[in-house]
Design a protein around this motif. Structure first.
Motif, PDB file in Angstrom:
ATOM      1  N   LYS A   1       0.850  -1.197   0.000  1.00 63.26           N
ATOM      2  CA  LYS A   1       0.000   0.000   0.000  1.00 63.26           C
ATOM      3  C   LYS A   1       0.876   1.234   0.000  1.00 63.26           C
ATOM      4  CE  LYS A   1      -3.844  -2.209   0.020  1.00 63.26           C
ATOM      5  NZ  LYS A   1      -4.768  -2.129  -1.142  1.00 63.26           N
ATOM      6  N   HIS A   2       0.481   2.242  -0.778  1.00 64.30           N
ATOM      7  CA  HIS A   2       1.346   3.421  -0.895  1.00 64.30           C
ATOM      8  C   HIS A   2       0.997   4.528   0.101  1.00 64.30           C
ATOM      9  CE1 HIS A   2      -1.668   5.922  -2.907  1.00 64.30           C
ATOM     10  NE2 HIS A   2      -1.827   5.022  -3.854  1.00 64.30           N
ATOM     11  N   THR A   3       0.013   4.285   0.966  1.00 67.25           N
ATOM     12  CA  THR A   3      -0.333   5.257   1.999  1.00 67.25           C
ATOM     13  C   THR A   3      -0.559   4.525   3.316  1.00 67.25           C
ATOM     14  OG1 THR A   3      -1.391   6.710   0.370  1.00 67.25           O
ATOM     15  CG2 THR A   3      -1.931   7.093   2.677  1.00 67.25           C
ATOM     16  N   LEU A   4      -0.022   5.088   4.410  1.00 63.61           N
ATOM     17  CA  LEU A   4      -0.168   4.475   5.728  1.00 63.61           C
ATOM     18  C   LEU A   4      -0.689   5.498   6.722  1.00 63.61           C
ATOM     19  CD1 LEU A   4       0.327   2.199   7.835  1.00 63.61           C
ATOM     20  CD2 LEU A   4       2.651   3.119   8.112  1.00 63.61           C
ATOM     21  N   ALA A   5      -1.738   5.115   7.448  1.00 60.80           N
ATOM     22  CA  ALA A   5      -2.222   5.888   8.592  1.00 60.80           C
ATOM     23  C   ALA A   5      -1.711   5.193   9.845  1.00 60.80           C
ATOM     24  CB  ALA A   5      -3.747   5.962   8.589  1.00 60.80           C
ATOM     25  N   LEU A   6      -0.871   5.878  10.596  1.00 57.35           N
ATOM     26  CA  LEU A   6      -0.240   5.298  11.782  1.00 57.35           C
ATOM     27  C   LEU A   6      -0.766   5.994  13.031  1.00 57.35           C
ATOM     28  CD1 LEU A   6       1.922   3.313  12.881  1.00 57.35           C
ATOM     29  CD2 LEU A   6       3.578   5.198  12.690  1.00 57.35           C
ATOM     30  N   SER A   7      -1.377   5.249  13.910  1.00 58.23           N
ATOM     31  CA  SER A   7      -2.047   5.813  15.081  1.00 58.23           C
ATOM     32  C   SER A   7      -1.230   5.609  16.356  1.00 58.23           C
ATOM     33  CB  SER A   7      -3.424   5.152  15.255  1.00 58.23           C
ATOM     34  OG  SER A   7      -3.997   5.460  16.495  1.00 58.23           O
ATOM     35  N   GLY A   8      -1.202   6.657  17.198  1.00 64.72           N
ATOM     36  CA  GLY A   8      -0.692   6.499  18.551  1.00 64.72           C
ATOM     37  C   GLY A   8       0.810   6.507  18.713  1.00 64.72           C
ATOM     38  N   VAL A   9       1.536   7.353  17.971  1.00 65.77           N
ATOM     39  CA  VAL A   9       2.987   7.443  18.149  1.00 65.77           C
ATOM     40  C   VAL A   9       3.267   8.137  19.483  1.00 65.77           C
ATOM     41  CG1 VAL A   9       5.155   8.331  17.219  1.00 65.77           C
ATOM     42  CG2 VAL A   9       3.346   7.548  15.664  1.00 65.77           C
ATOM     43  N   PRO A  10       4.014   7.511  20.380  1.00 66.81           N
ATOM     44  CA  PRO A  10       4.234   8.092  21.709  1.00 66.81           C
ATOM     45  C   PRO A  10       5.446   9.011  21.750  1.00 66.81           C
ATOM     46  CG  PRO A  10       5.230   5.939  21.630  1.00 66.81           C
ATOM     47  CD  PRO A  10       4.649   6.182  20.257  1.00 66.81           C
ATOM     48  N   ILE A  11       5.631   9.673  22.881  1.00 70.63           N
ATOM     49  CA  ILE A  11       6.901  10.330  23.170  1.00 70.63           C
ATOM     50  C   ILE A  11       7.815   9.261  23.744  1.00 70.63           C
ATOM     51  CG2 ILE A  11       8.054  12.003  24.663  1.00 70.63           C
ATOM     52  CD1 ILE A  11       5.586  13.781  24.397  1.00 70.63           C
ATOM     53  N   PHE A  12       8.935   9.034  23.104  1.00 70.35           N
ATOM     54  CA  PHE A  12       9.788   7.900  23.460  1.00 70.35           C
ATOM     55  C   PHE A  12      10.501   8.141  24.790  1.00 70.35           C
ATOM     56  CE2 PHE A  12       9.695   7.763  18.736  1.00 70.35           C
ATOM     57  CZ  PHE A  12       8.936   6.603  18.641  1.00 70.35           C
ATOM     58  N   ASP A  13      10.560   7.077  25.594  1.00 74.87           N
ATOM     59  CA  ASP A  13      11.266   7.143  26.859  1.00 74.87           C
ATOM     60  C   ASP A  13      12.071   5.866  27.043  1.00 74.87           C
ATOM     61  OD1 ASP A  13       9.430   5.163  27.551  1.00 74.87           O
ATOM     62  OD2 ASP A  13       8.148   6.537  28.681  1.00 74.87           O
ATOM     63  N   ALA A  14      12.618   5.679  28.234  1.00 74.93           N
ATOM     64  CA  ALA A  14      13.492   4.529  28.482  1.00 74.93           C
ATOM     65  C   ALA A  14      12.778   3.203  28.261  1.00 74.93           C
ATOM     66  CB  ALA A  14      14.045   4.602  29.908  1.00 74.93           C
ATOM     67  N   LYS A  15      11.476   3.163  28.505  1.00 75.90           N
ATOM     68  CA  LYS A  15      10.729   1.917  28.363  1.00 75.90           C
ATOM     69  C   LYS A  15      10.429   1.582  26.903  1.00 75.90           C
ATOM     70  CE  LYS A  15       8.448   2.430  32.869  1.00 75.90           C
ATOM     71  NZ  LYS A  15       7.158   2.591  33.576  1.00 75.90           N
ATOM     72  N   SER A  16      10.480   2.568  26.037  1.00 72.62           N
ATOM     73  CA  SER A  16      10.105   2.341  24.635  1.00 72.62           C
ATOM     74  C   SER A  16      11.294   2.446  23.691  1.00 72.62           C
ATOM     75  CB  SER A  16       9.022   3.335  24.206  1.00 72.62           C
ATOM     76  OG  SER A  16       9.440   4.668  24.423  1.00 72.62           O
ATOM     77  N   LYS A  17      12.502   2.216  24.213  1.00 72.60           N
ATOM     78  CA  LYS A  17      13.716   2.339  23.398  1.00 72.60           C
ATOM     79  C   LYS A  17      13.696   1.394  22.203  1.00 72.60           C
ATOM     80  CE  LYS A  17      18.691   1.384  23.790  1.00 72.60           C
ATOM     81  NZ  LYS A  17      19.792   1.083  24.735  1.00 72.60           N
ATOM     82  N   THR A  18      13.363   0.127  22.421  1.00 72.15           N
ATOM     83  CA  THR A  18      13.335  -0.841  21.313  1.00 72.15           C
ATOM     84  C   THR A  18      12.295  -0.444  20.276  1.00 72.15           C
ATOM     85  OG1 THR A  18      14.041  -2.602  22.804  1.00 72.15           O
ATOM     86  CG2 THR A  18      13.053  -3.271  20.718  1.00 72.15           C
ATOM     87  N   SER A  19      11.136   0.010  20.730  1.00 70.98           N
ATOM     88  CA  SER A  19      10.095   0.456  19.809  1.00 70.98           C
ATOM     89  C   SER A  19      10.553   1.667  19.009  1.00 70.98           C
ATOM     90  CB  SER A  19       8.819   0.784  20.584  1.00 70.98           C
ATOM     91  OG  SER A  19       8.326  -0.355  21.271  1.00 70.98           O
ATOM     92  N   ALA A  20      11.339   2.538  19.651  1.00 74.73           N
ATOM     93  CA  ALA A  20      11.858   3.712  18.947  1.00 74.73           C
ATOM     94  C   ALA A  20      12.782   3.298  17.804  1.00 74.73           C
ATOM     95  CB  ALA A  20      12.600   4.620  19.925  1.00 74.73           C
ATOM     96  N   TYR A  21      13.609   2.284  18.042  1.00 76.86           N
ATOM     97  CA  TYR A  21      14.475   1.769  16.974  1.00 76.86           C
ATOM     98  C   TYR A  21      13.634   1.261  15.799  1.00 76.86           C
ATOM     99  CZ  TYR A  21      19.256   1.887  18.801  1.00 76.86           C
ATOM    100  OH  TYR A  21      20.503   2.289  19.201  1.00 76.86           O
ATOM    101  N   ARG A  22      12.564   0.525  16.110  1.00 75.57           N
ATOM    102  CA  ARG A  22      11.708   0.013  15.023  1.00 75.57           C
ATOM    103  C   ARG A  22      11.042   1.166  14.283  1.00 75.57           C
ATOM    104  NH1 ARG A  22       9.687  -3.884  19.127  1.00 75.57           N
ATOM    105  NH2 ARG A  22      10.956  -5.775  18.955  1.00 75.57           N
ATOM    106  N   PHE A  23      10.651   2.200  15.011  1.00 76.16           N
ATOM    107  CA  PHE A  23      10.024   3.355  14.380  1.00 76.16           C
ATOM    108  C   PHE A  23      10.992   4.029  13.411  1.00 76.16           C
ATOM    109  CE2 PHE A  23       8.890   7.945  14.489  1.00 76.16           C
ATOM    110  CZ  PHE A  23       7.611   7.859  13.953  1.00 76.16           C
TER     111      PHE A  23
END
Length: 487
Positions: free
Chosen positions: A364-386
């Protein structure tokens, strides 16, 4: 009549990476003879352009007003012109540069039997030092361009790639894509004594000039094989031109088992000219920012939902299963027409990677991405994926709509490098102190900003939805008239 350049992926099993294909088409030719004459003329014009090299192309863009004068960019183009001139001279002289191995010697084959008994994975850690000793004469030295976000690295890489003569066997590919292909081929050859040698041989047989965009290493699997892979590529006369945000000495800094990666850095600095192209300008920030793509208000989720329904364009909204390389599948809960809808948790909190995001960008050439957080120490791995997700969406010119807890700068506000933490700027327990993430966050912020611009949307439309180009231009003109009327 049209002349163009297509870069596309080869099907698995029919070649490696991306193959540059130039093509021409003509409309209105009344006979085969006329068409043949047009083809000869177009080919001659294309060859004439390719003979000029990147410097002539850059100067033409300056003259026509498509680029601004920038001394550091001009110095980078001069470095690219040196690579171009050396490659063309080598080809004209008929020099092979380095010996190209046609297979294993008897001694190597016997060693391979022992390696097969130990397992294929162990073989990729040891470098074949004899390959370097077989080099008969100096080949064309490559170029490693590094600098901050927005200084024009990718633009100059693309300009260089399109200026290379059509018969020079050039591959231009993003580093993410390159490593995905390498790991896939390693799996295909896993039953052999030395799978990495076969992968290197395959690459070298197809490409004598390898252009890698955004070289960045944060994966131990990549780090452990890059030295031996490129040692063999360089021994087979492959020239590397690469862009990166980091100096070679800072690659994979702080990574696990980095000592296995250090020989790659040493050899890279011998095989390539290291060129710093930091520019005082960030050209992406000069682009106009369109509205309606990045939502941060209290009503952000409802605003994103409304845009998703609008872009679905009355198509049924239903789940979709996307085939991923190596036989995996990616489940997307809501898809309507050209647009896919997913939450941040679904794409970045789950154990997904570049292959999954690549498959999504192709589906798909368009993506709607919901709920991007402010990254903190708990979401470090998720930040890398982002970061990986944004890199791949950007490279494939996917249109991104998202709802987030803050602006692009704000969602990375807690991310710090080690030097920043030592200077006391790591302010609270939410801080993420990580050199790699702290370094790439600027690129991701810049790309998130650029992906909201009219220029990026035009590029997206040109690749995926040409029917939108006129509407985008009309919208831009309408905004310009509105601003003028307010004066």
């Amino acid at each position: 009549m049209m002349i163009g350049c297509i870069v596309r992926r080869r099907p698995t099993g029919q070649g490696f990476l991306l193959r540059q294909e130039r093509y021409w088409a003509s409309q209105g030719a009344s006979s085969a003879t006329e068409l043949a004459g047009l083809a000869v003329h177009i080919y001659a014009e294309e060859e004439k352009r390719s003979e000029r090299g990147p410097m002539a192309a850059y100067e033409e863009l300056i003259t026509t007003g498509q680029l601004r004068q920038d001394a550091r960019q001009q110095a980078t183009v001069a470095a690219l012109q040196r690579v171009y001139t050396d490659l063309v001279s080598q080809r004209a002289a008929g020099k092979s540069g380095r010996t190209t191995s046609s297979g294993l010697t008897l001694v190597e084959a016997r060693r391979g039997e022992n390696k097969a008994e130990m397992g294929w994975w162990k073989s990729i850690f040891s470098s074949n030092d004899s390959a370097a000793q077989k080099r008969q004469q100096e080949a064309v030295k490559g170029l490693y361009m590094y600098g901050g976000v927005g200084c024009g690295k990718t633009m100059l890489m693309d300009m260089f790639a399109t200026s290379v003569p059509r018969d020079m066997n050039m591959e231009r590919i993003h580093f993410h894509d390159f490593m995905l292909e390498v790991h896939e081929l390693l799996q295909e050859h896993r039953e052999t004594a030395d799978p990495l040698s076969l992968v290197a041989k395959d690459i070298a047989s197809k490409s004598k000039l390898l252009c890698l965009d955004e070289l960045f290493v944060n994966d131990i699997a990549d780090a452990t094989i890059l030295h031996r892979l490129f040692d063999q590529l360089w021994s087979k006369n492959v020239t590397l031109v690469a862009t990166s945000n980091r100096h070679p000495d800072a690659l994979y800094e702080g990574g696990l088992q980095r000592q296995l990666f250090l020989p790659f850095i040493d050899t890279l600095k011998k095989e390539c000219v290291i060129h710093d192209m930091d520019s005082e300008r960030d050209y992406r920030k000069l682009a106009h920012h369109a509205s309606g793509l990045y939502f941060i208000s209290d009503q952000r989720e409802s605003e994103l939902e409304s845009r998703f329904i609008e872009l679905a364009n009355k198509n049924p909204i239903e789940p979709m299963v996307i085939e991923v390389e190596m036989g995996r599948r990616l489940n997307i809960g809501r898809v309507g027409g050209c647009i896919a809808y997913a939450t941040f948790a679904e794409l970045c909190d789950q154990p997904l990677g570049a292959a999954d995001y690549m498959a999504l960008s192709h589906a798909k050439h368009t993506l709607a991405l919901s709920g991007v957080p402010i990254f903190d120490a708990k979401s470090k791995t998720s930040a890398y994926r982002f970061v990986t997700l944004i890199d791949i969406l950007y490279e494939n010119k996917v249109r991104l709509l998202c709802s987030a807890e803050g602006s692009p700068e704000e969602i990375f506000a807690h991310v710090q490098t080690y030097s920043e933490s030592k200077s006391g700027t790591a302010d609270d327990e939410d801080s993420v102190v990580d050199d790699n993430l702290g370094f790439v966050k600027d690129r991701t912020i810049s790309r998130l900003i650029e992906m909201q611009s009219n220029e990026y949307l035009v590029a997206h439309a040109s690749r995926h939805a040409p029917e939108l180009i006129l509407a985008l231009k009309e919208e831009k003109e309408a905004r310009s008239r509105a601003r003028y009327a307010k004066r």
